[in-house]
Write an enzyme that holds these catalytic residues in place. Structure first.
Site, PDB file in Angstrom:
ATOM      1  N   ASP A   1       4.892  -1.200  -2.410  1.00 50.18           N
ATOM      2  CA  ASP A   1       4.360  -0.141  -1.607  1.00 50.18           C
ATOM      3  C   ASP A   1       4.776  -0.510  -0.282  1.00 50.18           C
ATOM      4  OD1 ASP A   1       3.195   1.264  -4.009  1.00 50.18           O
ATOM      5  OD2 ASP A   1       1.312   0.014  -3.981  1.00 50.18           O
TER       6      ASP A   1
ATOM      7  N   ASP B   1       4.921   7.279  -6.025  1.00 53.49           N
ATOM      8  CA  ASP B   1       3.482   7.791  -5.918  1.00 53.49           C
ATOM      9  C   ASP B   1       3.424   9.228  -5.519  1.00 53.49           C
ATOM     10  OD1 ASP B   1       2.613   5.353  -6.923  1.00 53.49           O
ATOM     11  OD2 ASP B   1       2.089   4.374  -4.872  1.00 53.49           O
TER      12      ASP B   1
END
Length: 178
Positions: free
Chosen positions: A134, A152
């Site tokens: 991330d 995401d």
């Protein structure tokens, strides 16, 4: 004057599969390239650079859990196989939904493609690294939204598109009041 019977439209399945596949491929490639760039330029757990001061940074975070850091804990070790299985089940569900014989519109098709690309991107990370990379960090003061990635975003935007398509379908399918 008699009402015309509603005949459900049959989608062009070849076109539907190509669209879903193309959208998924774009999301997957963008996700993997962006994660590769992050891995090569920013050390793990470091802030790379600020995009918008006080609001948005590029970071390098490793997430063992799911969306929004759910189950991102180091004291449990079953996350990787669990989320790999969940991802594979999600891929199966996407396949079933893609095979729907009704013409559900563009939000449905693009939504499935976005979710598929995102699911494949995060699945690739879990299978290859055991974690998901991330890097997008939004915050205000000391309050941070959990870091996320392109996969995401695809999953979230795709889910929103599916909700819109379900709402539109419900409105198209209002029963006749004879």
């Amino acid at each position: 004057m008699p009402k015309a019977a509603r005949v459900p439209c049959k989608p062009d399945m070849g076109r539907r599969y190509r669209t879903i596949g193309l959208v998924a491929a774009i999301v997957f490639v963008l996700d993997q390239l962006s994660k590769l760039w992050i891995q090569q330029t920013i050390s793990v757990w470091e802030k790379g650079f600020t995009v918008i001061p006080g609001f948005f940074d590029i970071v390098h975070i490793l997430n063992r859990g799911a969306a929004f850091g759910f189950l991102n804990r180091h004291d449990i070790d079953w996350q990787r196989p669990f989320f790999i299985v969940v991802s594979i089940l999600a891929l199966g569900l996407i396949w079933v939904l893609a095979r729907s014989q009704e013409d559900d519109g563009p939000f449905y098709v693009y939504g499935l493609g976005l979710i598929l690309g995102g699911a494949l991107g995060n699945l690739m990370d879990r299978a290859r690294l055991g974690v998901v990379v991330d890097f997008l960090d939004f915050y205000v003061g000391d309050m941070h939204w959990p870091a996320f990635n392109v996969a995401d975003m695809g999953i979230c935007v795709g889910a929103a598109a599916l909700l819109v398509s379900f709402y539109q379908q419900r409105r198209r399918c209002v029963p006749d009041n004879n």
